[in-house]
Design a protein around this motif. Sequence first.
Motif, PDB file in Angstrom:
ATOM      1  N   SER A 276       1.067  -1.263  -0.079  1.00  9.32           N
ATOM      2  CA  SER A 276      -0.093  -0.044  -0.003  1.00  9.32           C
ATOM      3  C   SER A 276       0.801   1.228   0.059  1.00  9.32           C
ATOM      4  N   ARG A 277       2.015   1.096   0.451  1.00  7.70           N
ATOM      5  CA  ARG A 277       2.754   2.330   0.287  1.00  7.70           C
ATOM      6  C   ARG A 277       4.099   2.100  -0.697  1.00  7.70           C
ATOM      7  N   GLY A 278       3.847   1.339  -1.608  1.00 10.81           N
ATOM      8  CA  GLY A 278       4.748   1.081  -2.926  1.00 10.81           C
ATOM      9  C   GLY A 278       6.104   0.337  -2.468  1.00 10.81           C
ATOM     10  N   GLU A 279       6.033  -0.492  -1.425  1.00 10.64           N
ATOM     11  CA  GLU A 279       7.199  -1.079  -0.899  1.00 10.64           C
ATOM     12  C   GLU A 279       7.002  -2.631  -0.955  1.00 10.64           C
ATOM     13  N   ARG A 280       8.030  -3.473  -1.024  1.00 12.45           N
ATOM     14  CA  ARG A 280       7.961  -4.785  -0.933  1.00 12.45           C
ATOM     15  C   ARG A 280       9.032  -5.524   0.075  1.00 12.45           C
ATOM     16  N   LEU A 281       8.799  -6.684   0.610  1.00 11.10           N
ATOM     17  CA  LEU A 281       9.730  -7.598   1.253  1.00 11.10           C
ATOM     18  C   LEU A 281      10.857  -7.929   0.430  1.00 11.10           C
ATOM     19  N   ARG A 282      11.871  -8.173   0.737  1.00 12.84           N
ATOM     20  CA  ARG A 282      13.199  -8.331  -0.033  1.00 12.84           C
ATOM     21  C   ARG A 282      13.818  -9.685   0.407  1.00 12.84           C
ATOM     22  N   VAL A 283      14.414 -10.491  -0.254  1.00 16.78           N
ATOM     23  CA  VAL A 283      15.199 -11.531   0.066  1.00 16.78           C
ATOM     24  C   VAL A 283      16.390 -11.139   1.109  1.00 16.78           C
ATOM     25  N   GLY A 284      16.453 -12.003   1.977  1.00 17.08           N
ATOM     26  CA  GLY A 284      17.377 -11.324   2.963  1.00 17.08           C
ATOM     27  C   GLY A 284      16.874 -10.755   4.213  1.00 17.08           C
ATOM     28  N   GLU A 285      15.827 -10.199   4.188  1.00 12.82           N
ATOM     29  CA  GLU A 285      15.147  -9.360   5.132  1.00 12.82           C
ATOM     30  C   GLU A 285      14.773 -10.189   6.372  1.00 12.82           C
ATOM     31  N   TYR A 286      14.662  -9.508   7.527  1.00 11.60           N
ATOM     32  CA  TYR A 286      14.042 -10.326   8.489  1.00 11.60           C
ATOM     33  C   TYR A 286      12.996  -9.660   9.015  1.00 11.60           C
ATOM     34  N   VAL A 287      11.928 -10.496   9.619  1.00 12.05           N
ATOM     35  CA  VAL A 287      10.527  -9.965  10.045  1.00 12.05           C
ATOM     36  C   VAL A 287      10.397 -10.476  11.367  1.00 12.05           C
ATOM     37  N   SER A 288      10.384  -9.452  12.571  1.00  8.77           N
ATOM     38  CA  SER A 288       9.817  -9.704  13.624  1.00  8.77           C
ATOM     39  C   SER A 288       8.215  -9.766  13.876  1.00  8.77           C
ATOM     40  N   LEU A 289       7.638 -10.997  13.832  1.00  3.86           N
ATOM     41  CA  LEU A 289       6.244 -11.294  14.003  1.00  3.86           C
ATOM     42  C   LEU A 289       5.457 -10.710  14.914  1.00  3.86           C
ATOM     43  N   GLY A 290       6.044 -10.189  15.990  1.00  3.75           N
ATOM     44  CA  GLY A 290       5.156  -9.564  16.894  1.00  3.75           C
ATOM     45  C   GLY A 290       5.341 -10.523  18.345  1.00  3.75           C
ATOM     46  N   GLY A 291       4.722  -9.597  19.478  1.00  4.25           N
ATOM     47  CA  GLY A 291       4.796 -10.012  20.760  1.00  4.25           C
ATOM     48  C   GLY A 291       3.905 -10.980  21.196  1.00  4.25           C
ATOM     49  N   PHE A 292       4.406 -12.261  21.656  1.00  7.13           N
ATOM     50  CA  PHE A 292       3.758 -13.267  22.512  1.00  7.13           C
ATOM     51  C   PHE A 292       3.338 -13.028  23.882  1.00  7.13           C
ATOM     52  N   SER A 293       4.016 -11.667  24.259  1.00 12.10           N
ATOM     53  CA  SER A 293       3.811 -11.219  25.476  1.00 12.10           C
ATOM     54  C   SER A 293       3.671  -9.915  25.616  1.00 12.10           C
ATOM     55  N   PRO A 294       2.976  -9.156  26.597  1.00 10.13           N
ATOM     56  CA  PRO A 294       3.040  -7.831  26.603  1.00 10.13           C
ATOM     57  C   PRO A 294       4.721  -7.363  26.671  1.00 10.13           C
ATOM     58  N   ALA A 295       4.944  -5.949  26.414  1.00 16.60           N
ATOM     59  CA  ALA A 295       6.236  -5.402  26.566  1.00 16.60           C
ATOM     60  C   ALA A 295       6.504  -4.943  28.028  1.00 16.60           C
ATOM     61  N   LEU A 296       7.075  -5.721  28.884  1.00 16.14           N
ATOM     62  CA  LEU A 296       7.305  -5.573  30.119  1.00 16.14           C
ATOM     63  C   LEU A 296       8.403  -4.793  30.546  1.00 16.14           C
ATOM     64  N   PRO A 297       8.626  -4.049  31.618  1.00 23.10           N
ATOM     65  CA  PRO A 297       9.710  -3.233  32.192  1.00 23.10           C
ATOM     66  C   PRO A 297      10.603  -4.171  32.375  1.00 23.10           C
TER      67      PRO A 297
END
Length: 283
Positions: free
Chosen positions: A236-257
Amino acid sequence: MRRFILAALAAAPLAAPAWAACPEDAAVEALARSLLANQPAQPLAGMTSLEHGQCAQDKLVAVMVQHWGRPVGYKVGLTNAAAQQRFGVAHPVTGTIYEATLRLRSGAEVPARFGSVPTVEADLLVRVSSDAINEARTHLDVLRAIDQVIPFIEMPDLVLAQGMDGPNLLAINVGARLGVVGEPIPVRATEEFAARLGTMTVVMTNNERELARAPGTALLGHPLNVLPWLAQDLRSRGERLRVGEYVSLGGFSPALPTEAGRTYTVRYENLLAQPVDVSVRTR
């Protein structure tokens, strides 16, 4: 990756997209100074939409790559309904991760006060191995376009002292800063491997107690569902995922101090025959 970011490094002042209510360069630069000084900042004023937050994020990333290294992929936040409700957003959000985000290995030691508002959360990384990820729709499609699943503790810096909402979460680049990477797991493009990702249990502990426990389904119903969503968001912003890039999928826990003198461990049960984990110590 956002090609204009690298070009922006050579430009001064920062380029500003045309839409209204994008924060001024001076406001974003002040936010960057707070991040670098590990001091909490005030929210950016005047932003009334996620588009404004994205505009601020683009400016911030252009500054921070000079300190934290080039972009190496993306992180996806707000991947569950409770988090979305908290921030008043009806879908996930995307940030950019830096070289520094993936520099630390399991067992590393970091200051508990590594950031302005330092936190820790259970996460999971994947590495893109095929451009086909941008058209992937099914779980098997996704598995054929990634080659590693990587245990990951994200250590976001939420930076704002108060006033966190959807636009400001985007503006602070969804908190991307540090992370700790475990041993990569080779991907098997099979229904069984996809099922294990969905039925695994992710547990975060410190050296005293269990802090969080979540099923694989905590991320948009299945961890592999995150990648088609991200590809669509980038498109939607004219971008694409590229080979070799990493993706952090999201939190399985809250962000804790983060607390000093702790060993934080994230364990993935039933993903492989034996549990796998990743850990970080704080001082």
